[in-house]
Design a protein around this motif. Structure first.
Motif, PDB file in Angstrom:
ATOM      1  N   ALA A  77      52.483  87.853  36.663  1.00 47.24           N
ATOM      2  CA  ALA A  77      53.265  88.575  35.768  1.00 47.24           C
ATOM      3  C   ALA A  77      54.229  87.813  34.596  1.00 47.24           C
ATOM      4  N   ALA A  78      54.374  86.540  34.915  1.00 46.95           N
ATOM      5  CA  ALA A  78      55.232  85.869  34.136  1.00 46.95           C
ATOM      6  C   ALA A  78      54.829  84.366  34.201  1.00 46.95           C
ATOM      7  N   ALA A  79      55.304  83.487  33.145  1.00 50.27           N
ATOM      8  CA  ALA A  79      55.021  82.073  33.285  1.00 50.27           C
ATOM      9  C   ALA A  79      55.632  81.426  34.752  1.00 50.27           C
ATOM     10  N   THR A  80      54.963  80.369  35.274  1.00 51.85           N
ATOM     11  CA  THR A  80      55.564  79.914  36.370  1.00 51.85           C
ATOM     12  C   THR A  80      56.343  78.541  35.748  1.00 51.85           C
ATOM     13  N   VAL A  81      57.735  78.324  36.224  1.00 59.99           N
ATOM     14  CA  VAL A  81      58.524  77.391  35.781  1.00 59.99           C
ATOM     15  C   VAL A  81      59.101  76.325  36.881  1.00 59.99           C
ATOM     16  N   ALA A  82      58.403  75.148  36.649  1.00 60.99           N
ATOM     17  CA  ALA A  82      58.763  74.166  37.624  1.00 60.99           C
ATOM     18  C   ALA A  82      60.119  73.558  37.387  1.00 60.99           C
ATOM     19  N   GLU A 104      32.057  86.951  41.424  1.00 59.87           N
ATOM     20  CA  GLU A 104      32.717  86.580  40.024  1.00 59.87           C
ATOM     21  C   GLU A 104      34.170  86.562  40.211  1.00 59.87           C
ATOM     22  N   LEU A 105      34.924  85.440  39.916  1.00 61.69           N
ATOM     23  CA  LEU A 105      36.489  85.190  39.764  1.00 61.69           C
ATOM     24  C   LEU A 105      36.577  84.803  38.337  1.00 61.69           C
ATOM     25  N   CYS A 106      37.919  85.594  37.771  1.00 61.28           N
ATOM     26  CA  CYS A 106      38.403  85.166  36.718  1.00 61.28           C
ATOM     27  C   CYS A 106      39.866  85.165  37.016  1.00 61.28           C
ATOM     28  N   TRP A 107      40.211  83.697  36.917  1.00 62.83           N
ATOM     29  CA  TRP A 107      41.537  83.178  37.316  1.00 62.83           C
ATOM     30  C   TRP A 107      42.207  82.942  36.079  1.00 62.83           C
ATOM     31  N   LEU A 108      43.187  83.964  35.723  1.00 64.39           N
ATOM     32  CA  LEU A 108      43.920  83.656  34.476  1.00 64.39           C
ATOM     33  C   LEU A 108      45.447  83.815  34.529  1.00 64.39           C
ATOM     34  N   PRO A 109      45.916  82.731  35.038  1.00 66.06           N
ATOM     35  CA  PRO A 109      47.442  82.825  35.356  1.00 66.06           C
ATOM     36  C   PRO A 109      48.251  82.701  34.105  1.00 66.06           C
ATOM     37  N   GLU A 110      49.500  83.219  33.944  1.00 65.28           N
ATOM     38  CA  GLU A 110      50.288  82.658  32.754  1.00 65.28           C
ATOM     39  C   GLU A 110      50.497  81.211  32.702  1.00 65.28           C
ATOM     40  N   GLN A 111      51.425  80.639  31.639  1.00 67.59           N
ATOM     41  CA  GLN A 111      51.374  79.214  31.682  1.00 67.59           C
ATOM     42  C   GLN A 111      52.483  78.635  32.834  1.00 67.59           C
ATOM     43  N   GLU A 138      43.709  77.159  32.462  1.00 72.25           N
ATOM     44  CA  GLU A 138      45.061  76.540  32.978  1.00 72.25           C
ATOM     45  C   GLU A 138      45.849  76.011  31.617  1.00 72.25           C
ATOM     46  N   GLU A 139      46.954  76.472  31.564  1.00 73.72           N
ATOM     47  CA  GLU A 139      47.751  76.124  30.247  1.00 73.72           C
ATOM     48  C   GLU A 139      49.102  75.339  30.899  1.00 73.72           C
ATOM     49  N   GLN A 140      49.469  74.415  30.441  1.00 70.25           N
ATOM     50  CA  GLN A 140      50.676  73.785  30.719  1.00 70.25           C
ATOM     51  C   GLN A 140      51.514  73.653  29.504  1.00 70.25           C
ATOM     52  N   ILE A 141      52.897  73.845  29.499  1.00 66.15           N
ATOM     53  CA  ILE A 141      53.812  73.856  28.442  1.00 66.15           C
ATOM     54  C   ILE A 141      54.963  72.726  28.842  1.00 66.15           C
ATOM     55  N   LEU A 142      55.059  71.632  27.946  1.00 68.47           N
ATOM     56  CA  LEU A 142      55.582  70.341  28.670  1.00 68.47           C
ATOM     57  C   LEU A 142      57.183  70.531  27.731  1.00 68.47           C
ATOM     58  N   GLY A 143      57.923  71.042  28.768  1.00 67.08           N
ATOM     59  CA  GLY A 143      59.462  71.317  28.427  1.00 67.08           C
ATOM     60  C   GLY A 143      59.742  72.455  27.770  1.00 67.08           C
ATOM     61  N   ARG A 144      60.905  73.247  28.165  1.00 67.76           N
ATOM     62  CA  ARG A 144      61.376  74.198  27.629  1.00 67.76           C
ATOM     63  C   ARG A 144      61.779  74.218  26.157  1.00 67.76           C
ATOM     64  N   HIS A 145      62.257  75.010  25.345  1.00 69.07           N
ATOM     65  CA  HIS A 145      62.837  74.844  24.116  1.00 69.07           C
ATOM     66  C   HIS A 145      63.683  73.704  23.987  1.00 69.07           C
ATOM     67  N   ALA A 146      63.604  72.962  22.966  1.00 69.51           N
ATOM     68  CA  ALA A 146      64.642  71.991  22.709  1.00 69.51           C
ATOM     69  C   ALA A 146      65.148  70.829  23.940  1.00 69.51           C
ATOM     70  N   GLU A 147      63.862  70.812  24.836  1.00 70.48           N
ATOM     71  CA  GLU A 147      64.132  69.825  25.801  1.00 70.48           C
ATOM     72  C   GLU A 147      62.712  69.014  26.116  1.00 70.48           C
ATOM     73  N   THR A 148      62.961  67.842  26.824  1.00 71.75           N
ATOM     74  CA  THR A 148      61.751  67.044  26.997  1.00 71.75           C
ATOM     75  C   THR A 148      61.035  67.503  28.242  1.00 71.75           C
ATOM     76  N   THR A 149      59.800  67.033  28.758  1.00 72.80           N
ATOM     77  CA  THR A 149      59.052  67.470  29.804  1.00 72.80           C
ATOM     78  C   THR A 149      59.543  66.923  30.801  1.00 72.80           C
ATOM     79  N   GLY A 150      59.202  67.521  32.102  1.00 68.16           N
ATOM     80  CA  GLY A 150      59.500  67.005  33.576  1.00 68.16           C
ATOM     81  C   GLY A 150      58.171  66.279  33.699  1.00 68.16           C
ATOM     82  N   THR A 151      58.027  65.635  34.981  1.00 69.63           N
ATOM     83  CA  THR A 151      56.960  65.067  35.152  1.00 69.63           C
ATOM     84  C   THR A 151      55.783  66.006  35.980  1.00 69.63           C
ATOM     85  N   LEU A 152      54.614  66.194  35.504  1.00 70.74           N
ATOM     86  CA  LEU A 152      53.688  67.015  35.851  1.00 70.74           C
ATOM     87  C   LEU A 152      52.225  66.401  36.042  1.00 70.74           C
TER      88      LEU A 152
END
Length: 255
Positions: A77-82, A104-111, A138-152
């Protein structure tokens, strides 16, 4: 306080040849819900986040089985935020997928968003029967707006007919091997993703290797599978690249 939660999804054909969901359960932050499948040919499940997770120390697991001949799409339903937790332990997110013969499996999560200060180890393991079909994004977004990424740290392992098809690991952020943010890897981009399509029809006609614009590449694997990897400045542009690549691969699959 850390949490441990598991969601289980099983898709199977009923007596009428329609895909049903004999097992659909979750606890903690993982709430799988049956949603409408617009194609009308299978079942769709949307994973809803019931609380903020994963936090440091959390252990989340999703187990999904698609039995013989069934068709299942799983999205979220929405992005997963670590997010960072109060302790020093990393969060873990394990995904176990199995697809039986002619299923058949379509695995299509949000970011997945890696927030500053978070530490997440994510593992996706897939087992495919020889005639199974898979679409996995699979999609990974490295950091929220105006911040650096965590460890992934993210690892994808796929076995088909008991043999390895792909086994790769990527790591970003503090503590990751040097060079992850250099010109040869991300080149200043904050969004990274991949698309894997496995289909027995690719044994006869597999799409060729090619670049897709300036920041994506399509690569046939040693098996009836194609992998698309991409980077982009943001989530919207990354999704556009992967959506276009998927449309092309579905057209190629249809012949």
């Amino acid at each position: 306080m850390s949490i441990e939660a598991t969601a289980r999804i099983t898709a199977a054909l009923d007596g009428r040849g329609v895909t049903s969901l004999p097992l659909l359960e979750g606890d903690g932050p993982l709430a799988p819900r049956r949603t409408r499948d617009m194609s009308g040919s299978g079942a769709r499940v949307t994973v809803v986040g019931a609380m903020s997770a994963p936090l440091g120390g959390d252990r989340l697991t999703i187990v999904s089985r698609v039995e013989e001949g069934a068709r299942l799409t799983v999205d979220s339903a929405a992005a997963t935020v670590a997010l960072p937790g109060t302790g020093r332990e990393p969060a873990t997110y394990d995904i176990e997928l199995s697809v039986a013969e002619r299923a058949e499996l379509c695995w299509l999560p949000e970011q997945l968003v890696s927030a500053q200060g978070s530490v997440l180890h994510m593992t996706t393991r897939v087992r495919l029967a020889p005639t199974a079909r898979l679409v996995l994004r699979e999609e990974q977004i490295l950091g929220r707006h105006a911040e650096t990424t965590g460890t992934l740290v993210s690892r994808l392992t796929v076995h088909r007919a008991g043999r390895p098809l792909i086994d790769q690991q990527m790591a970003y952020g503090p503590g990751a091997p040097g060079g992850w943010d250099g010109a040869a890897v991300l080149g200043g981009h904050r969004a990274v993703g991949q698309l894997l399509v496995v289909d027995p029809v690719f044994d006869q006609r597999c799409p060729d290797a090619r670049t897709l614009g300036d920041t994506a590449v399509r690569t046939p694997l040693a098996g009836p599978a194609v992998l698309v990897t991409a980077v982009a400045p943001d989530a919207r542009l990354l999704r556009g690249v992967l959506d276009d690549a998927l449309n092309d691969l579905l057209e190629a699959r249809a012949g």
